[in-house]
Design a protein around this motif. Sequence first.
Motif, short mmCIF file in Angstrom:
data_model
loop_
_atom_site.label_atom_id
_atom_site.label_comp_id
_atom_site.label_asym_id
_atom_site.label_seq_id
_atom_site.Cartn_x
_atom_site.Cartn_y
_atom_site.Cartn_z
N ASP A 182 0.82 -1.21 0.00
CA ASP A 182 0.00 0.00 0.00
C ASP A 182 0.85 1.26 0.00
OD1 ASP A 182 -2.47 1.27 -0.06
OD2 ASP A 182 -2.73 1.28 2.11
N TYR A 183 2.07 1.18 -0.54
CA TYR A 183 2.98 2.33 -0.52
C TYR A 183 2.43 3.58 -1.23
CZ TYR A 183 4.30 0.84 -5.23
OH TYR A 183 4.28 0.48 -6.54
N PRO A 184 1.57 3.46 -2.27
CA PRO A 184 1.06 4.70 -2.89
C PRO A 184 0.26 5.57 -1.92
CG PRO A 184 0.70 2.85 -4.37
CD PRO A 184 1.13 2.27 -3.04
N TYR A 185 -0.22 4.97 -0.83
CA TYR A 185 -1.02 5.73 0.13
C TYR A 185 -0.19 6.77 0.88
CZ TYR A 185 -4.84 6.55 3.44
OH TYR A 185 -5.84 7.13 4.17
N LEU A 186 1.13 6.68 0.80
CA LEU A 186 1.98 7.66 1.46
C LEU A 186 1.85 9.05 0.85
CD1 LEU A 186 3.26 4.98 2.50
CD2 LEU A 186 5.49 6.11 2.33
N ALA A 187 1.39 9.13 -0.39
CA ALA A 187 1.32 10.42 -1.09
C ALA A 187 0.46 11.41 -0.32
CB ALA A 187 0.74 10.22 -2.49
N ASN A 188 0.97 12.63 -0.18
CA ASN A 188 0.26 13.76 0.43
C ASN A 188 0.09 13.63 1.94
OD1 ASN A 188 -0.18 14.95 -2.18
ND2 ASN A 188 -1.89 13.53 -2.47
N SER A 189 0.85 12.74 2.56
CA SER A 189 0.82 12.68 4.02
C SER A 189 1.47 13.91 4.62
CB SER A 189 1.55 11.43 4.52
OG SER A 189 1.75 11.49 5.92
N VAL A 190 0.92 14.39 5.71
CA VAL A 190 1.47 15.56 6.39
C VAL A 190 2.86 15.28 6.97
CG1 VAL A 190 0.44 15.03 8.64
CG2 VAL A 190 0.85 17.41 8.01
N PHE A 191 3.23 14.00 7.12
CA PHE A 191 4.51 13.65 7.73
C PHE A 191 5.67 13.62 6.74
CE2 PHE A 191 1.56 11.01 10.59
CZ PHE A 191 1.34 12.08 11.42
N HIS A 192 5.40 13.46 5.44
CA HIS A 192 6.44 13.46 4.40
C HIS A 192 7.53 12.42 4.69
CE1 HIS A 192 4.55 17.05 2.85
NE2 HIS A 192 4.71 17.65 4.02
N GLN A 193 7.12 11.22 5.06
CA GLN A 193 8.07 10.14 5.33
C GLN A 193 8.14 9.20 4.13
OE1 GLN A 193 6.86 8.33 9.05
NE2 GLN A 193 6.98 10.27 10.16
N SER A 194 9.33 8.71 3.83
CA SER A 194 9.52 7.79 2.71
C SER A 194 9.15 6.37 3.12
CB SER A 194 10.97 7.83 2.24
OG SER A 194 11.82 7.25 3.23
N GLN A 195 9.09 5.49 2.13
CA GLN A 195 8.87 4.08 2.43
C GLN A 195 9.94 3.57 3.39
OE1 GLN A 195 8.06 1.52 -1.03
NE2 GLN A 195 7.84 3.38 -2.24
N ALA A 196 11.19 3.94 3.13
CA ALA A 196 12.29 3.49 3.99
C ALA A 196 12.17 4.05 5.40
CB ALA A 196 13.63 3.89 3.37
N ASP A 197 11.76 5.31 5.51
CA ASP A 197 11.58 5.92 6.83
C ASP A 197 10.60 5.12 7.67
OD1 ASP A 197 13.26 8.08 6.22
OD2 ASP A 197 11.60 9.33 5.50
N ILE A 198 9.49 4.75 7.07
CA ILE A 198 8.44 4.03 7.80
C ILE A 198 8.86 2.58 8.07
CG2 ILE A 198 6.05 3.21 7.68
CD1 ILE A 198 5.43 5.70 5.99
N LEU A 199 9.46 1.96 7.06
CA LEU A 199 9.83 0.55 7.17
C LEU A 199 10.91 0.33 8.22
CD1 LEU A 199 9.34 -2.27 5.99
CD2 LEU A 199 11.10 -1.78 4.29
N HIS A 200 11.86 1.22 8.32
CA HIS A 200 13.01 1.02 9.20
C HIS A 200 12.86 1.69 10.56
CE1 HIS A 200 15.15 0.44 5.13
NE2 HIS A 200 14.92 -0.74 5.67
N HIS A 201 11.72 2.28 10.81
CA HIS A 201 11.49 2.87 12.13
C HIS A 201 11.46 1.77 13.19
CE1 HIS A 201 9.78 5.69 15.08
NE2 HIS A 201 9.09 4.64 15.48
#
Length: 221
Positions: A182-201
């Motif tokens: 569901d990575y396309p859902y990241l678009a326009n998030s107020v947090f501006h985090q990348s896939q890698a940012d979220i995955l590696h948190h």
Amino acid sequence: MKVNILQHTPDEGPGAIADWIHQHQHQMSIYYPAQFGVLPDVNDSDMLIILGGPMSANDDANWIKAERHLISQMINQNKPIFGACFGAQQMAKVLGATVSDSHVKEVGWAPVYLKTNQIEGLASELVVLHWHEETFEIPKGATLLYSSEHLLNQGFIKNNLIGLQFHLEPKASNVHEMIINDYPYLANSVFHQSQADILHHQISEQNHTNLFKLLDYITKK
């Protein structure tokens, strides 16, 4: 205790909730109403867990309405319910509250802040996974449980019912599934985090510890 889980999409599973169920030696069954249209019987449910999903509680699908009927039956029988994201929105609607578009889209990791001392031992702040662009009103008679910087209503508690707009349940494998599917859902998030940012948190142990406290609270009332 028979704990029935409603899972609405393959990439948003119960995560650490399953660990809590197994830890307490409860019986767990997972239903997929969006895929199969099957829901558990209220008389075969001691507790209900309602997970997230890409659908809206305002959609007109028959299974969504049937799910709310089950929630209403559970409430009438004073049985505990925990809802995350879409699940919490479904609960809010049953309790007479409005679900609507949020003024921001929150997708990624960000803090939420505890707003009540009703449950002992909860952390005052948690960095949690957000994955939503809708929000709920706090139902009449419920207490605001969590807020975030951008959204006031992040969680509520009413008797043995808890609904959270965010996700405390994901483990690393769950986050991986959400990102790759569901990575396309990241678009326009107020947090501006990348896939890698979220995955590696790094997921804090506090998230699951606090989740367990919430589940313990509503099952011991």
